[in-house]
Write an enzyme that holds these catalytic residues in place. Structure first.
Site, mmCIF file in Angstrom:
data_model
loop_
_atom_site.group_PDB
_atom_site.id
_atom_site.type_symbol
_atom_site.label_atom_id
_atom_site.label_comp_id
_atom_site.label_asym_id
_atom_site.label_seq_id
_atom_site.Cartn_x
_atom_site.Cartn_y
_atom_site.Cartn_z
ATOM 1 N N CYS A 1 -6.724 -9.541 -11.572
ATOM 2 C CA CYS A 1 -6.127 -8.123 -11.896
ATOM 3 C C CYS A 1 -4.993 -8.624 -12.811
ATOM 4 C CB CYS A 1 -5.360 -7.875 -10.500
ATOM 5 S SG CYS A 1 -6.609 -7.247 -9.321
ATOM 6 N N HIS B 1 0.043 -2.367 -12.537
ATOM 7 C CA HIS B 1 -1.280 -2.599 -11.991
ATOM 8 C C HIS B 1 -1.286 -1.816 -10.747
ATOM 9 C CE1 HIS B 1 -4.861 -4.220 -9.762
ATOM 10 N NE2 HIS B 1 -4.001 -4.797 -9.243
ATOM 11 N N ASN C 1 -8.134 0.560 -6.759
ATOM 12 C CA ASN C 1 -7.654 -0.724 -7.545
ATOM 13 C C ASN C 1 -8.974 -1.099 -8.512
ATOM 14 O OD1 ASN C 1 -7.229 -3.501 -8.514
ATOM 15 N ND2 ASN C 1 -6.358 -3.859 -6.490
HETATM 16 O O1 UT7 Z 1 -5.151 -6.046 -6.914
HETATM 17 C C1 UT7 Z 1 -4.184 -7.129 -6.377
HETATM 18 C C2 UT7 Z 1 -4.574 -7.570 -5.147
HETATM 19 N N1 UT7 Z 1 -4.778 -6.792 -4.099
HETATM 20 C C3 UT7 Z 1 -3.780 -6.176 -3.359
HETATM 21 O O2 UT7 Z 1 -2.882 -6.166 -3.928
HETATM 22 C C4 UT7 Z 1 -3.957 -5.800 -2.074
HETATM 23 C C5 UT7 Z 1 -2.657 -5.901 -1.169
HETATM 24 N N2 UT7 Z 1 -2.827 -5.359 0.058
HETATM 25 C C6 UT7 Z 1 -2.873 -4.368 0.648
HETATM 26 O O3 UT7 Z 1 -2.811 -3.366 -0.043
HETATM 27 C C7 UT7 Z 1 -3.017 -3.907 2.013
HETATM 28 O O4 UT7 Z 1 -2.480 -5.130 2.645
HETATM 29 C C8 UT7 Z 1 -3.965 -3.342 2.553
HETATM 30 C C9 UT7 Z 1 -4.280 -1.891 2.097
HETATM 31 C C10 UT7 Z 1 -5.390 -4.273 2.265
HETATM 32 C C11 UT7 Z 1 -4.040 -3.204 4.103
HETATM 33 O O5 UT7 Z 1 -2.951 -2.542 4.317
HETATM 34 P P1 UT7 Z 1 -1.883 -3.070 5.573
HETATM 35 O O6 UT7 Z 1 -1.108 -2.037 5.861
HETATM 36 O O7 UT7 Z 1 -1.821 -4.350 5.127
HETATM 37 O O8 UT7 Z 1 -2.894 -3.157 6.921
HETATM 38 P P2 UT7 Z 1 -3.240 -4.442 7.664
HETATM 39 O O9 UT7 Z 1 -4.202 -5.533 7.108
HETATM 40 O O10 UT7 Z 1 -2.174 -4.718 8.324
HETATM 41 O O11 UT7 Z 1 -4.244 -3.595 8.918
HETATM 42 C C12 UT7 Z 1 -3.278 -2.771 9.751
HETATM 43 C C13 UT7 Z 1 -4.498 -2.086 10.701
HETATM 44 C C14 UT7 Z 1 -5.324 -3.318 11.475
HETATM 45 O O12 UT7 Z 1 -5.678 -2.968 12.729
HETATM 46 P P3 UT7 Z 1 -5.072 -3.663 13.856
HETATM 47 O O13 UT7 Z 1 -5.298 -5.108 13.589
HETATM 48 O O14 UT7 Z 1 -3.563 -3.366 13.777
HETATM 49 O O15 UT7 Z 1 -5.588 -2.892 14.958
HETATM 50 C C15 UT7 Z 1 -6.664 -3.194 10.568
HETATM 51 O O16 UT7 Z 1 -7.605 -3.640 11.444
HETATM 52 O O17 UT7 Z 1 -5.400 -1.367 9.957
HETATM 53 C C16 UT7 Z 1 -6.545 -1.766 10.168
HETATM 54 N N3 UT7 Z 1 -7.502 -1.382 9.034
HETATM 55 C C17 UT7 Z 1 -7.960 -0.245 8.587
HETATM 56 N N4 UT7 Z 1 -8.088 0.891 9.421
HETATM 57 C C18 UT7 Z 1 -8.727 1.970 8.924
HETATM 58 C C19 UT7 Z 1 -7.435 -2.412 8.047
HETATM 59 N N5 UT7 Z 1 -8.509 -1.557 7.157
HETATM 60 C C20 UT7 Z 1 -8.429 -0.455 7.530
HETATM 61 C C21 UT7 Z 1 -9.341 0.588 6.899
HETATM 62 N N6 UT7 Z 1 -9.242 2.010 7.689
HETATM 63 N N7 UT7 Z 1 -9.914 0.650 5.910
#
Ligand code: UT7
Length: 327
Positions: free
Chosen positions: A113, A254, A284
């Site tokens: 990225c 980005h 993204n």
């Molecule tokens: O381009 C540069 C590289 N990439 C990035 O910059 C991405 C950086 N990270 C992020 O944008 C975020 O961490 C994500 C959008 C990927 C995830 O968001 P989060 O708020 O960090 O969620 P999390 O991974 O902590 O997950 C929270 C909950 C989990 O459930 P439990 O374990 O609390 O029951 C996940 O399983 O949300 C769940 N979850 C989802 N639920 C519905 C994860 N993905 C999804 C989804 N839909 N797509």
């Protein structure tokens, strides 16, 4: 040494739209969750017959037109991508052929990225040293071909697109790219990678079954790292030019997650209105995201001569950078 100016920009987003509702049919997710946690509503998907170099071409042509530059005037083409047409040769080679940029030497930069900010900084060195008078910088990704469509942690995030910028020596010594600040932390590589398909783990039938050729990410860790690194590099870029955040007219960042952008803006003290946002429409798009945003802001007439623009990007590597441009 003269500075480097961005004399033309272009971008291209494939026609096919994939909405959050469409994704609800593929994985356990919801439009509400995706919008709230990422800011994304839809993303674009390349047509079956579109490869990265086709998207790159579609972004490069309007950039060249705006720069009143013919392809055969280009001395250099640098493409930031991790989803090139094939492992070898570079996407830049195919783009050079499609453009007919016969004079240009062409290569890809692998900084995920951060690819286009790395590419911008590399091209800047050639322009400032006088080795090149016209450079084309492109960020392009067809990420929808390398995401695991069963992994809700990643497949909701990414989309396809391309952005381009034509660079040349600045006529005005006070305008152009003031500085670029690039960083890497290879210790963080496992946070975001495609573990198979390279020399470490060549693809086997088993590897394909395990989806080792698809993007794997620890989103939470990348999120925290990104906020910290982008805040630090913003301060570094401002300090290097004796500027304060209040003097910035625009942030072109980005588009990985609206919450990352908001957190960084808040930490450096820049209001959201100064940041071009299109994550809602494209998700993204990795290295394409920065030049696509720049082109949209440029074509919307937001970037006026003399405006100060802070550019920010971070991605796999981890690799990141910040740059300040006086438009
Ligand atoms: O381009 C540069 C590289 N990439 C990035 O910059 C991405 C950086 N990270 C992020 O944008 C975020 O961490 C994500 C959008 C990927 C995830 O968001 P989060 O708020 O960090 O969620 P999390 O991974 O902590 O997950 C929270 C909950 C989990 O459930 P439990 O374990 O609390 O029951 C996940 O399983 O949300 C769940 N979850 C989802 N639920 C519905 C994860 N993905 C999804 C989804 N839909 N797509």
């Amino acid at each position: 040494m003269s500075r480097t100016s961005i004399i033309g920009t272009g971008s291209y987003a494939p026609a096919k739209v994939l909405t959050n509702r469409d994704l609800e049919k593929r994985v356990q997710t919801s439009d509400e969750w995706i919008v709230e946690r990422t800011g994304i509503r839809e993303r674009r998907v390349a047509a079956d017959d579109e490869a990265a170099s086709d998207l790159a071409l579609a972004a490069a042509l309007p950039a060249l037109e705006l720069a009143s530059t013919r392809a055969d005037e280009l001395d250099l083409i640098v493409v930031g991508t991790i989803s090139a047409d094939m492992p070898m040769p570079s996407c830049a080679a195919f783009l050079q052929a499609k453009l007919g940029a016969t004079k240009a030497f062409a290569f890809d930069v692998s900084a995920a990225c951060a690819g286009s900010i790395y590419a911008l900084s590399i091209a800047d060195q050639f322009i400032r040293s006088g080795t090149a008078r016209r450079a084309l910088v492109v960020g392009v990704e067809v990420l929808t071909r390398i995401v695991d469509w069963e992994d809700r942690n990643t497949c909701i995030l990414f989309g396809d697109g391309a952005g381009a910028a034509v660079l040349g020596p600045s006529a005005d010594p006070d305008r152009g790219l003031l500085s670029a600040h690039l960083h890497s932390d290879g210790r963080a590589a496992p946070m975001l990678w495609i573990p198979g398909g390279g020399s470490k783990t060549p693809l086997t039938h088993e590897g394909l079954d395990q989806k080792l050729n698809k993007v794997a990410m620890n989103g939470k860790e990348v999120f925290k790292y990104a906020v910290r690194a982008l805040t630090d590099v913003s301060h570094e870029a401002l300090a290097a030019n004796g500027l304060t955040a209040a003097q910035l007219d625009h942030v072109i960042a980005h588009q990985a997650n609206i919450r990352i952008i908001d957190a960084v803006l808040q930490r450096i003290g820049v209001p959201r209105e100064k940041c071009w946002l299109n994550i809602e429409k494209y998700g993204n798009t990795s290295s394409a995201s920065l030049p696509m945003s720049l082109d949209e802001a440029n074509r919307a007439g937001k970037l006026r001569p003399g405006d100060l623009v802070l550019m920010l990007a971070i991605g796999a590597g981890l690799a990141w950078g910040g740059a300040v441009v006086r438009w």
